[in-house]
Scaffold this active site. Structure first.
Site, mmCIF file in Angstrom:
data_model
loop_
_atom_site.group_PDB
_atom_site.id
_atom_site.type_symbol
_atom_site.label_atom_id
_atom_site.label_comp_id
_atom_site.label_asym_id
_atom_site.label_seq_id
_atom_site.Cartn_x
_atom_site.Cartn_y
_atom_site.Cartn_z
ATOM 1 N N ASN A 1 -7.051 2.748 2.740
ATOM 2 C CA ASN A 1 -6.650 3.499 1.554
ATOM 3 C C ASN A 1 -5.587 4.543 1.891
ATOM 4 O OD1 ASN A 1 -6.428 4.868 -0.873
ATOM 5 N ND2 ASN A 1 -8.617 4.909 -1.279
ATOM 6 N N ASP A 2 -5.977 5.592 2.596
ATOM 7 C CA ASP A 2 -5.038 6.676 2.876
ATOM 8 C C ASP A 2 -3.834 6.216 3.686
ATOM 9 O OD1 ASP A 2 -6.722 8.473 1.562
ATOM 10 O OD2 ASP A 2 -7.867 8.864 3.383
ATOM 11 N N VAL A 3 -4.017 5.225 4.559
ATOM 12 C CA VAL A 3 -2.917 4.793 5.437
ATOM 13 C C VAL A 3 -1.891 3.935 4.710
ATOM 14 C CG1 VAL A 3 -4.374 4.924 7.486
ATOM 15 C CG2 VAL A 3 -4.173 2.747 6.266
ATOM 16 N N VAL A 4 -2.136 3.638 3.423
ATOM 17 C CA VAL A 4 -1.161 2.882 2.625
ATOM 18 C C VAL A 4 -0.776 3.662 1.374
ATOM 19 C CG1 VAL A 4 -1.954 0.651 3.473
ATOM 20 C CG2 VAL A 4 -2.992 1.599 1.415
ATOM 21 N N ALA B 1 -9.450 11.286 2.138
ATOM 22 C CA ALA B 1 -8.562 12.423 1.910
ATOM 23 C C ALA B 1 -8.700 12.978 0.501
ATOM 24 C CB ALA B 1 -7.119 12.024 2.169
#
Length: 470
Positions: A397-400, A439
């Protein structure tokens, strides 16, 4: 003043060979393709160091030591054989706790019987330099132990992975650390038992206080940091014991863990101090679950996903912690194999902080026998998304999240992310639209015209896609 005793040249050579083996092991572990060879060098180096130490030191009871090594070796072998790859992060945290506890026990033994360790004068007074080594060793060891126990509990689900923020935690932490350092300084002039045991108790406490406010998204850095702590604890005890191999090994582990922590913090665009002081997701800096549900989005099925990927020339798979939780790595590789049978080029994109420990995704994919040449790091593959037909996001999620590049108010702003939004089609596996990642930030990719949300357990959804590909 206590100094390391001069070594027999052959003993020094043996320790040097062991140290070289450890260096080669670290080099080998830098790549999945050479990790097995690296492990073998590490095992050989440890065997040389242990045998040399046993042969060259006065041993109170060799049978007892051999029996203890045998018991520990058997326990380690059984655990390694039975542990699931998805449980590897908590296993690493547990092993770090044992290293820290060992340092505490060695320091306690040296304090209670300094003559046996040759760190005291004729009157029984411990040498000043040995008190510093002992104080630092027990402090770092105790912090490593209690911090690793909390990390294990968070990773294993025994404790919430969300940050637990105590009131005035920064003041408490700084005060406790100052008290530990002050007491270690005082210990140099007064070796009273109350000073030693107070340092020990406060160190156990600060390890707990430092890790409990750190959330799940920062766990890769925490595991790496605790690894570094365990190395420095071992190095400090090496000075106390006068053992060159422990000093070398501890310094290697400590420095490599510190460097890895720094690299991972750079990958998240966060300072090391900010990770220690708080943790990702301490405050919800972005959208909410309600906001996510109110925005329009497209839902797809396994059949839709299978059809789109069959027609593609290239599919890039981006795995995250959700894949690990669902234990979907094996069926994911099966899906990739099916796509390759249809002439589709498949690649895997691994973010430096995906998962809950350094290299978590690499370990899971290796366990599923994914070819190493299909796995790419962020900087090597990010430019390819704009020429890719399908970006397949599974449990990430956060890394994209493009907010890391576009929204200066976002808590993840500046963090390098995959440009999956540039792919022609994005297939996003997620349990529900209600979650916004560790996050606490909503992800605009969910609502793009080229995104199809596949809402289900990751493993079940991929299994359905494999059936549809047949």
């Amino acid at each position: 003043m206590h100094e390391l005793a001069p070594l027999n040249p052959w003993v020094a050579l043996a320790y040097l060979v062991a140290g070289v083996c450890f260096i080669i092991a670290l080099r080998g572990l830098s790549s999945p393709s050479t990790s097995r060879r690296g492990n073998r060098f590490g095992m050989a180096g440890m065997l040389i160091a242990v045998v040399t130490t046993l042969v060259t030191h006065e041993i109170a009871s060799l049978p007892e030591i051999v029996a203890a090594i045998a018991v520990g070796g058997i326990v380690g072998f059984v655990i390694a054989r039975k542990i699931a790859m998805t449980d590897m992060p908590q296993l690493v945290a547990a092993f770090h706790s044992l290293v820290g506890l060992a340092a505490v026990l060695v320091a306690a033994a040296a304090f209670l019987n300094p003559e046996a360790f040759h760190i005291a004068d004729a009157a029984g007074e411990i040498f000043a330099v040995s008190r510093v080594e002992m104080g630092l060793g027990i402090a770092i060891g105790a912090i490593t132990f209690s911090g690793s126990v909390i990390a294990f509990a968070k990773l294993n689900g025994n404790m919430s992975g969300k940050p637990i923020l105590l009131p005035a935690r920064h003041v408490i932490n700084l005060g406790t650390l100052a008290a530990i350092l002050g007491l270690i300084g005082y210990f140099v002039t007064d070796q009273s038992p109350w000073v030693f045991w107070t340092v020990t108790a406060l160190s156990f406490l600060i390890g707990f206080l430092l890790i409990i406010p750190i959330g799940g998204a920062d766990m890769p850095v925490v595991v790496s940091m605790l690894n570094s702590y365990s190395g420095w604890a071992a190095a400090a005890m090496g000075f106390t014991l006068g053992n060159t191999a422990m000093i070398i090994t501890g310094a290697l582990v400590g420095s490599s863990g510190a460097i890895l922590s720094y690299i991972m913090c750079r990958a998240m665009n966060r300072s090391f101090i900010s990770v220690i002081a708080g943790g990702f997701g301490g405050d919800s800096g972005g959208g909410s679950a309600a906001a996510a549900i109110d925005r329009p989005w497209k839902r797809g099925s396994a059949e839709d996903a299978a059809f789109l990927m069959q027609q593609a020339e290239q599919v890039i798979i981006v795995p995250g912690y959700g894949m690990a939780v669902a234990q979907a790595q094996h069926v994911l590789r099966e899906m990739a194999d099916k796509l390759k049978e249809h002439g589709v080029r498949v690649k895997y994109a691994i973010h430096p902080v995906a998962g809950r420990m350094p290299g978590h995704m690499n370990v899971l994919l290796a366990e599923a026998n994914v070819p190493y040449d299909e796995v790419f790091e962020l900087e090597d593959i990010n430019s390819e998304f704009s020429q890719t037909d399908v970006a397949f996001i599974i449990g990430a999620n956060d890394v994209v999240n493009p907010a890391a590049k576009t929204d200066k108010s976002s808590p993840i702003y500046g963090m390098p992310v995959f440009d999956v939004n540039k792919a022609k089609t994005v297939l996003f596996i997620k349990r529900s639209m209600g979650g916004v990642g560790y996050a606490g930030v909503d992800n605009d990719v969910f609502y793009q015209d080229n995104t199809m949300m596949l809402l289900a357990d990751a493993k079940k959804m991929v299994e359905e896609i494999v059936k549809s590909l047949d």
